[in-house]
Design an enzyme around this catalytic site. Structure first.
Site, short mmCIF file in Angstrom:
data_model
loop_
_atom_site.label_atom_id
_atom_site.label_comp_id
_atom_site.label_asym_id
_atom_site.label_seq_id
_atom_site.Cartn_x
_atom_site.Cartn_y
_atom_site.Cartn_z
N ASN A 37 -4.22 11.43 -32.85
CA ASN A 37 -3.82 10.94 -31.53
C ASN A 37 -2.47 11.51 -31.09
OD1 ASN A 37 -3.48 9.42 -29.24
ND2 ASN A 37 -3.75 7.45 -30.25
N HIS A 122 -9.13 -7.20 -31.74
CA HIS A 122 -7.82 -7.44 -31.13
C HIS A 122 -7.90 -8.47 -30.00
CE1 HIS A 122 -6.56 -3.04 -32.25
NE2 HIS A 122 -6.95 -3.75 -33.29
N ARG A 147 -6.74 -10.06 -34.56
CA ARG A 147 -5.33 -9.64 -34.54
C ARG A 147 -4.74 -10.04 -33.20
NH1 ARG A 147 -3.07 -3.54 -33.79
NH2 ARG A 147 -3.22 -4.22 -31.63
N TYR A 159 3.96 -2.62 -26.56
CA TYR A 159 2.73 -1.93 -26.94
C TYR A 159 1.66 -2.92 -27.43
CZ TYR A 159 -0.40 1.12 -29.54
OH TYR A 159 -1.51 1.77 -30.01
N ASP A 210 0.33 -7.38 -36.09
CA ASP A 210 0.78 -6.00 -36.37
C ASP A 210 2.18 -5.80 -35.78
OD1 ASP A 210 1.01 -3.28 -36.77
OD2 ASP A 210 -0.96 -2.80 -35.93
N HIS A 212 3.90 -2.81 -36.12
CA HIS A 212 4.09 -1.39 -35.79
C HIS A 212 5.40 -0.81 -36.31
CE1 HIS A 212 0.80 -2.21 -32.79
NE2 HIS A 212 0.37 -1.17 -33.45
N GLU A 236 1.00 -6.93 -40.65
CA GLU A 236 0.74 -5.49 -40.80
C GLU A 236 1.93 -4.64 -40.41
OE1 GLU A 236 -2.75 -4.39 -38.64
OE2 GLU A 236 -2.16 -2.29 -38.44
N GLU A 262 -1.86 2.70 -42.15
CA GLU A 262 -2.69 3.43 -41.19
C GLU A 262 -2.16 4.83 -40.91
OE1 GLU A 262 -2.34 0.46 -37.93
OE2 GLU A 262 -1.50 2.09 -36.75
N ARG A 283 -4.42 0.29 -45.66
CA ARG A 283 -5.05 0.52 -44.35
C ARG A 283 -5.47 1.98 -44.10
NH1 ARG A 283 -6.24 -1.69 -40.65
NH2 ARG A 283 -4.81 -1.04 -39.02
N HIS A 312 -8.15 1.41 -41.03
CA HIS A 312 -7.70 1.49 -39.64
C HIS A 312 -8.90 1.85 -38.76
CE1 HIS A 312 -4.76 3.64 -36.64
NE2 HIS A 312 -4.95 2.39 -36.29
N GLU A 339 -11.04 -2.88 -39.47
CA GLU A 339 -10.57 -3.04 -38.09
C GLU A 339 -11.63 -2.52 -37.11
OE1 GLU A 339 -7.04 -0.84 -37.01
OE2 GLU A 339 -6.64 -2.15 -35.29
N TRP A 402 7.98 2.73 -33.98
CA TRP A 402 7.01 1.86 -33.32
C TRP A 402 5.69 1.94 -34.07
CZ3 TRP A 402 2.32 2.44 -31.06
CH2 TRP A 402 1.87 3.75 -30.90
#
Ligand code: EZ4
Ligand code: CO
Length: 402
Positions: A37, A122, A147, A159, A210, A212, A236, A262, A283, A312, A339, A402
């Site tokens: 990504n 989520h 989550r 986020y 999470d 991050h 997480e 992740e 993860r 993940h 997930e 993040w």
């Protein structure tokens, strides 16, 4: 059997995806996810320029040797670009092997250890009331584990909590979206979120959160303690785990279960965390940890130390990655959870999938191979768009994790 051609397919049905397709002289083909990504084209170049030409004429059944050839043979090991590229090839080769055996992939690992794969999804809101409502909708849909993320008073957007962040794709902007972060504001607010969710829905629903990577170890220790009342399934990515020893401090102070990994690319990123049992869930996921060959090794290593798996599975990994994960999930003895954030309908059209969701559980299906394909004609209708995840800064402008 011999490999005759390798195609790298890039498409963007709402999110960018990189797919490896391997062709053989016996007509069997296999596909693998190689999506990184925000840095997709780096993996495309790595595959096209450096790996694909070396596959032509090779025996696709020699998956381990091909994995070692690309990992050890490069001299330059590890890193997200390298490992996503290897993962794309490795996943496609396992797909071919299982198709050649006329079996669903999980049979090659040793068969199913369970009937179905527990997943978490989520729920989010810009404020606590909205988040509580979103959790209720997910419970109605049958999910057993959720989550929960929420916007923080005093911060413009966070986020994973609002509309823009749901797709977190900056395709319409020239630059990544920039968010503002305050750890102290966040730390004060999150316990209130989980008080409200538990108050509304009771103790049975599994809840996750999470962070991050935004905290320091001592902050993570405090948040873990402050959330103990909520009996989370896990907390997480509290801290960036480049410094694995940092988890010793968190572990000393809280019984809230911890999950991380992740962004890990190899078993080496998780070695100390697993050996010292500093985490409860690992993860790592197929596409970012070097494929099925490498992820299976991490899973087996984790099983020795009672660490459970939790691949993940957000929307920025293609349905091929999810399909591959699900075959591992159905088999792996030390399974924890998978997930599943769901996919836009356009994505599911481009990637016809044998896996299915029912009452909060996933199943990889009984198709031969890993059961996910790409509709190349349809994929052409969705050309690549440069896109980034957001960037995070403190209130004084300091660039933050993040
Ligand atoms: O932010 O996949 O647990 N899931 C996550 C995801 C990640 C994205 C980043 O690419 O943290 O939402
Ligand atoms: Co995460």
């Amino acid at each position: 059997m011999k490999i005759t051609d390798v195609k790298i397919i890039v498409c963007s049905p709402g999110r960018n995806f990189v797919t490896v397709k391997i062709f053989t002289d016996e007509g069997l083909t296999g596909v693998g996810d190689a999506t990184l990504n925000g840095r997709e084209k780096a993996v495309v170049a790595y595959l096209q320029e450096h790996l694909a030409p070396l596959l032509i004429g090779r025996d696709p059944s020699r998956i381990e040797d091909i994995w070692q050839y690309f990992y050890k043979g490069a001299y330059w090991r590890r890193g997200p670009v390298t490992m996503a590229a290897i993962a794309g090839i490795d996943t496609a080769l396992w797909d071919i092997k299982a198709k050649a055996a006329n079996m669903p992939l999980y049979q090659l690992f040793g068969g199913a250890s369970r009937e179905k794969v527990l997943c978490y999804t989520h729920a989010q809101g810009t404020d606590i009331a909205e988040a509580v409502e979103a959790v209720g909708k997910r419970i109605e849909q049958g999910y057993k584990a959720i989550r929960v993320q929420v916007g923080i008073p005093g911060l413009p957007d966070v986020y994973g909590t609002g509309k823009k962040s749901v797709t977190n794709n900056a395709a319409d902007d020239a630059f990544p979206h920039e968010e503002v972060w305050s750890t102290s504001k966040y730390m004060r607010h999150i316990p209130k979120l989980f008080e409200a969710v538990r108050e509304a829905y009771g103790p049975d629903i599994e809840l996750l959160h999470d962070t991050h990577h935004r905290l320091t170890p001592i902050e993570a220790a405090r948040l873990g303690k402050d959330l103990e009342f909520a009996r989370l399934f896990w907390l997480e990515d509290t801290v960036a785990a480049e410094h694995q020893e940092g988890f010793r401090l968190i572990r000393k102070h809280t019984t809230t279960p911890l999950a991380v990994g992740e962004v890990f690319n190899t078993i080496w990123d998780a070695r100390l965390l697993i050996e010292e049992q500093l985490i409860d869930y690992i993860r790592t996921t197929t596409v970012h940890a070097g494929g099925i060959t490498a992820l299976r090794r991490i899973m087996d290593f984790a099983s020795v130390y009672n660490v459970r798996t939790a691949c993940h599975g957000a929307m920025d990994m293609s349905p091929i990655c999810l399909g591959a994960n699900l075959h591992l999930d159905l088999w792996v003895p030390n399974f924890g959870i998978q997930e599943y954030s769901g996919y836009l309908p356009e994505i599911l059209d481009v990637f016809p999938s044998a896996w299915s969701l029912s009452d909060g559980y996933l199943h990889p299906g009984e198709a031969t191979g890993h059961g996910v394909d790409i509709d190349e004609k349809l994929a052409e209708k969705y050309p690549y768009q440069r896109a980034y995840l957001p960037v995070n800064r403190l209130e004084d402008g300091t660039l933050w994790h993040w």
